[in-house]
Motif scaffolding. Sequence first.
Motif, PDB file in Angstrom:
ATOM      1  N   SER A  16      20.451  17.525  -6.343  1.00  0.00           N
ATOM      2  CA  SER A  16      20.610  18.881  -6.046  1.00  0.00           C
ATOM      3  C   SER A  16      19.358  19.692  -5.557  1.00  0.00           C
ATOM      4  CB  SER A  16      20.934  19.667  -7.537  1.00  0.00           C
ATOM      5  OG  SER A  16      22.407  19.163  -7.998  1.00  0.00           O
ATOM      6  N   GLN A  17      19.615  20.484  -4.854  1.00  0.00           N
ATOM      7  CA  GLN A  17      18.421  21.250  -4.357  1.00  0.00           C
ATOM      8  C   GLN A  17      18.549  22.719  -4.611  1.00  0.00           C
ATOM      9  OE1 GLN A  17      18.456  20.736  -0.087  1.00  0.00           O
ATOM     10  NE2 GLN A  17      16.912  19.115   0.030  1.00  0.00           N
ATOM     11  N   ILE A  18      17.539  23.316  -5.405  1.00  0.00           N
ATOM     12  CA  ILE A  18      17.561  24.568  -6.194  1.00  0.00           C
ATOM     13  C   ILE A  18      17.251  25.854  -5.246  1.00  0.00           C
ATOM     14  CG2 ILE A  18      17.228  25.554  -8.429  1.00  0.00           C
ATOM     15  CD1 ILE A  18      18.982  23.037  -8.504  1.00  0.00           C
ATOM     16  N   GLU A  59       0.611  -1.130   0.037  1.00  0.00           N
ATOM     17  CA  GLU A  59      -0.083  -0.110   0.002  1.00  0.00           C
ATOM     18  C   GLU A  59       0.890   1.241   0.032  1.00  0.00           C
ATOM     19  OE1 GLU A  59      -3.197   2.151   2.769  1.00  0.00           O
ATOM     20  OE2 GLU A  59      -2.220   0.396   3.481  1.00  0.00           O
ATOM     21  N   ILE A  60       0.761   2.189  -0.975  1.00  0.00           N
ATOM     22  CA  ILE A  60       1.504   3.202  -0.951  1.00  0.00           C
ATOM     23  C   ILE A  60       0.757   4.413  -0.279  1.00  0.00           C
ATOM     24  CG2 ILE A  60       2.403   5.162  -2.656  1.00  0.00           C
ATOM     25  CD1 ILE A  60       2.619   3.112  -4.737  1.00  0.00           C
ATOM     26  N   THR A  61       1.595   4.784   0.823  1.00  0.00           N
ATOM     27  CA  THR A  61       0.492   5.549   1.934  1.00  0.00           C
ATOM     28  C   THR A  61       0.569   6.823   1.785  1.00  0.00           C
ATOM     29  OG1 THR A  61       2.646   5.586   3.216  1.00  0.00           O
ATOM     30  CG2 THR A  61       1.335   3.641   3.713  1.00  0.00           C
ATOM     31  N   ARG A  62       1.195   7.532   0.802  1.00  0.00           N
ATOM     32  CA  ARG A  62       1.262   8.786   0.822  1.00  0.00           C
ATOM     33  C   ARG A  62       1.522   9.175  -0.968  1.00  0.00           C
ATOM     34  NH1 ARG A  62       5.544  12.465   3.749  1.00  0.00           N
ATOM     35  NH2 ARG A  62       4.769  13.896   1.901  1.00  0.00           N
ATOM     36  N   ALA A  63       0.954  10.431  -1.056  1.00  0.00           N
ATOM     37  CA  ALA A  63       1.179  10.897  -2.631  1.00  0.00           C
ATOM     38  C   ALA A  63       2.851  11.237  -2.916  1.00  0.00           C
ATOM     39  CB  ALA A  63       0.231  12.134  -2.801  1.00  0.00           C
ATOM     40  N   LEU A  64       2.836  10.792  -4.301  1.00  0.00           N
ATOM     41  CA  LEU A  64       4.271  11.010  -4.644  1.00  0.00           C
ATOM     42  C   LEU A  64       4.911  12.572  -4.594  1.00  0.00           C
ATOM     43  CD1 LEU A  64       4.569   9.061  -7.721  1.00  0.00           C
ATOM     44  CD2 LEU A  64       4.763   8.365  -5.683  1.00  0.00           C
ATOM     45  N   PHE A  65       6.138  12.789  -4.039  1.00  0.00           N
ATOM     46  CA  PHE A  65       6.468  14.171  -3.801  1.00  0.00           C
ATOM     47  C   PHE A  65       7.685  14.201  -4.302  1.00  0.00           C
ATOM     48  CE2 PHE A  65       8.710  17.179  -1.135  1.00  0.00           C
ATOM     49  CZ  PHE A  65       7.962  18.329  -1.164  1.00  0.00           C
ATOM     50  N   GLN A  66       7.893  15.527  -5.298  1.00  0.00           N
ATOM     51  CA  GLN A  66       9.041  15.411  -5.918  1.00  0.00           C
ATOM     52  C   GLN A  66       9.759  16.651  -5.559  1.00  0.00           C
ATOM     53  OE1 GLN A  66       6.161  16.518  -7.215  1.00  0.00           O
ATOM     54  NE2 GLN A  66       6.373  18.628  -7.924  1.00  0.00           N
ATOM     55  N   GLU A  67      11.235  16.464  -5.668  1.00  0.00           N
ATOM     56  CA  GLU A  67      12.298  17.667  -5.316  1.00  0.00           C
ATOM     57  C   GLU A  67      12.806  17.964  -6.504  1.00  0.00           C
ATOM     58  OE1 GLU A  67      14.088  16.547  -1.857  1.00  0.00           O
ATOM     59  OE2 GLU A  67      12.586  16.704  -0.401  1.00  0.00           O
ATOM     60  N   ASN A  68      13.276  19.345  -6.711  1.00  0.00           N
ATOM     61  CA  ASN A  68      14.515  19.560  -7.474  1.00  0.00           C
ATOM     62  C   ASN A  68      14.241  19.310  -9.028  1.00  0.00           C
ATOM     63  OD1 ASN A  68      15.678  20.564  -5.290  1.00  0.00           O
ATOM     64  ND2 ASN A  68      16.675  18.544  -5.034  1.00  0.00           N
ATOM     65  N   PHE A  69      13.058  19.339  -9.267  1.00  0.00           N
ATOM     66  CA  PHE A  69      12.724  19.233 -10.919  1.00  0.00           C
ATOM     67  C   PHE A  69      12.991  20.492 -11.603  1.00  0.00           C
ATOM     68  CE2 PHE A  69      11.764  14.993 -10.228  1.00  0.00           C
ATOM     69  CZ  PHE A  69      11.449  14.423 -11.342  1.00  0.00           C
ATOM     70  N   VAL A  70      14.240  20.734 -11.726  1.00  0.00           N
ATOM     71  CA  VAL A  70      14.925  22.030 -12.553  1.00  0.00           C
ATOM     72  C   VAL A  70      15.681  21.522 -13.631  1.00  0.00           C
ATOM     73  CG1 VAL A  70      15.872  24.039 -12.309  1.00  0.00           C
ATOM     74  CG2 VAL A  70      14.437  23.530 -10.360  1.00  0.00           C
ATOM     75  N   ALA A  71      15.779  22.099 -14.901  1.00  0.00           N
ATOM     76  CA  ALA A  71      16.596  21.648 -15.956  1.00  0.00           C
ATOM     77  C   ALA A  71      17.893  21.804 -15.493  1.00  0.00           C
ATOM     78  CB  ALA A  71      16.417  22.530 -16.992  1.00  0.00           C
ATOM     79  N   ARG A  72      18.742  20.760 -15.792  1.00  0.00           N
ATOM     80  CA  ARG A  72      20.222  20.329 -15.827  1.00  0.00           C
ATOM     81  C   ARG A  72      20.619  19.848 -14.360  1.00  0.00           C
ATOM     82  NH1 ARG A  72      22.912  25.874 -18.556  1.00  0.00           N
ATOM     83  NH2 ARG A  72      21.735  25.857 -20.504  1.00  0.00           N
ATOM     84  N   ASN A  73      19.634  19.734 -13.517  1.00  0.00           N
ATOM     85  CA  ASN A  73      20.133  18.988 -12.129  1.00  0.00           C
ATOM     86  C   ASN A  73      19.307  17.861 -12.087  1.00  0.00           C
ATOM     87  OD1 ASN A  73      21.244  21.560 -10.536  1.00  0.00           O
ATOM     88  ND2 ASN A  73      19.605  22.324 -11.596  1.00  0.00           N
ATOM     89  N   LYS A  84       6.464  18.509 -14.318  1.00  0.00           N
ATOM     90  CA  LYS A  84       6.813  19.307 -15.206  1.00  0.00           C
ATOM     91  C   LYS A  84       8.252  19.926 -14.642  1.00  0.00           C
ATOM     92  CE  LYS A  84       5.914  23.667 -17.786  1.00  0.00           C
ATOM     93  NZ  LYS A  84       4.843  24.745 -18.113  1.00  0.00           N
ATOM     94  N   VAL A  85       9.418  19.787 -15.359  1.00  0.00           N
ATOM     95  CA  VAL A  85      10.457  20.392 -15.349  1.00  0.00           C
ATOM     96  C   VAL A  85      10.602  21.934 -15.509  1.00  0.00           C
ATOM     97  CG1 VAL A  85      12.962  20.129 -16.245  1.00  0.00           C
ATOM     98  CG2 VAL A  85      11.677  18.002 -15.932  1.00  0.00           C
ATOM     99  N   GLY A  86      11.183  22.655 -14.643  1.00  0.00           N
ATOM    100  CA  GLY A  86      11.228  23.929 -14.543  1.00  0.00           C
ATOM    101  C   GLY A  86      12.479  24.518 -15.426  1.00  0.00           C
ATOM    102  N   ASP A  87      12.275  25.905 -15.646  1.00  0.00           N
ATOM    103  CA  ASP A  87      13.541  26.570 -16.122  1.00  0.00           C
ATOM    104  C   ASP A  87      14.270  27.200 -15.200  1.00  0.00           C
ATOM    105  OD1 ASP A  87      12.727  25.951 -18.890  1.00  0.00           O
ATOM    106  OD2 ASP A  87      11.177  27.498 -18.793  1.00  0.00           O
ATOM    107  N   VAL A  88      15.467  27.522 -15.445  1.00  0.00           N
ATOM    108  CA  VAL A  88      16.408  27.982 -14.566  1.00  0.00           C
ATOM    109  C   VAL A  88      17.315  29.255 -15.437  1.00  0.00           C
ATOM    110  CG1 VAL A  88      17.057  26.439 -13.123  1.00  0.00           C
ATOM    111  CG2 VAL A  88      18.541  26.529 -15.143  1.00  0.00           C
ATOM    112  N   LEU A 129      18.408  16.704 -15.661  1.00  0.00           N
ATOM    113  CA  LEU A 129      16.961  17.036 -16.092  1.00  0.00           C
ATOM    114  C   LEU A 129      16.819  17.878 -17.232  1.00  0.00           C
ATOM    115  CD1 LEU A 129      15.275  17.404 -12.623  1.00  0.00           C
ATOM    116  CD2 LEU A 129      14.776  15.613 -14.453  1.00  0.00           C
ATOM    117  N   SER A 130      15.821  17.725 -18.048  1.00  0.00           N
ATOM    118  CA  SER A 130      15.496  18.450 -19.293  1.00  0.00           C
ATOM    119  C   SER A 130      13.854  18.545 -19.475  1.00  0.00           C
ATOM    120  CB  SER A 130      16.319  17.955 -20.515  1.00  0.00           C
ATOM    121  OG  SER A 130      15.688  16.665 -21.061  1.00  0.00           O
TER     122      SER A 130
END
Length: 464
Positions: free
Chosen positions: A300-302, A194-208, A280-284, A254-255
């Motif tokens: 990486s954390q942005i 059982e997946i107990t919580r929603a998926l959570f993403q970190e640092n989805f920024v291009a080139r990282n 969605k991957v963000g721009d920097v 990431l791209s």
Amino acid sequence: METIPDEEVVEGSTMTLRCIAAGYPTPTYRWKKTDLLGVTSNVFDKVNGVLLSETNKVLIIKNIEKYRHAGTYTCHATVEDGGAQKMAKESSKVTIREKPKWVNGTLITSSTPNISTPHSWKCMARGDPEPEYNWYANTTIMNNVSGRHTIEGGILRIHSVSPEDDGMYQCVAKNKFGFAYQTVSLEVKVKPPEITRALFQENFVARNTGLILCVSDSLPSADHHWLFNGAKLETNKTGKYGLTPRQDLLVHQLSHNDTGTYTCVATNTYGRATKEKYIKVGDVSTQIDATVTSSKPKYSQIATKTTSSLTVTTAEPKSTASTSPEEECSDFNKVFIALFSISLIVNVALGITVVLLWKKIQRNQDKDFQIRGNKCKILMKTAEQPQEMILGHNYDDVVTESGIPNDVIYEESFPSFRHNNNERLSTGHEYEEPSNYEPLRRNLLEDQADEHNYQSLITSQEGN
């Protein structure tokens, strides 16, 4: 004299020894016992649980006890022959054995262990001779051949339980005089993922390097694999996709092509669970100010500055998932509601207390006004009476109607009524002193206001 055979009996049973001797005249019989410590004593009828019958030829012990009755019993047969005694004797060694009995505090109980965990039972029994142990699983005797479990005496160890081990288990302790057994059950706990919580993403920024967290609960632990837009991702340490020790997904370099739906799939032997999220991957900015804080970066954390520059800091993967803004907002609302409720309850309690105190003060004031009003009525009633009526009454009547007790009035309060026994009053009445006359006691007035009012009343009457 016949031989008496040795006896081996079970504790709690009945034992009978018979002594037979031939002679003339008829022999007389008596018994002696030598206990396990070597102490010899005579055996008597109905003493220490022993019964003697048939002129002492037969010795019977019911409900025999090991430490009370074990030992050697000797029968003495004696014949009187012309003043001379002839005696014969035979002995029997009595050994008392014990059937297996469970030792107090060692009874085994049914169990429900988690899958893939070790489990053991230990049963202990005492007996004479020492008991041997056998274990049965669902009525089948167990041995050490399979390697999945080990049996050592009364101890059964299962190295890693699985649903195949579910069933009834029985421990049997036995010797040549009896046996004892215990039966318990084993039910292995399993749980599909059982997946107990929603998926959570970190640092989805291009080139990282981005991280997607997936937390599942299962027995046994589930394996995670990942899908991107429905296609399975190949994860390894050197490729674009990797896994953390907790099987969270790492996406390197990431791209914009990495924008899409990511799915976490958790599986074990007993089920499968999935959860997906569109990311969605963000721009920097092209200007990047990189600060490296670890010699072994993993992702990486942005943090974007207001000057459109970008600071990249590297850190080890977090052991726990970050809290989402929705959860933080929910927690804040709960705290606010709790504080507001407490404040409301306190204010209501204070309001009720103030109202009760105000009502109590009002009641006290009403009582005070009523008392003062009664005093005024008494004084006004006395002032309205004519002088003749006052003079026509006894002294005590005047004082009583005024409402002032006798024992608090000075003699000087009534100057116009001083007299001797032979004097007459100005009205022509002759004063007769009552037989129960007692002089007024001199005492201070408790209420100075009443004294002043009464003095004014007397003065006005004398003026009239």
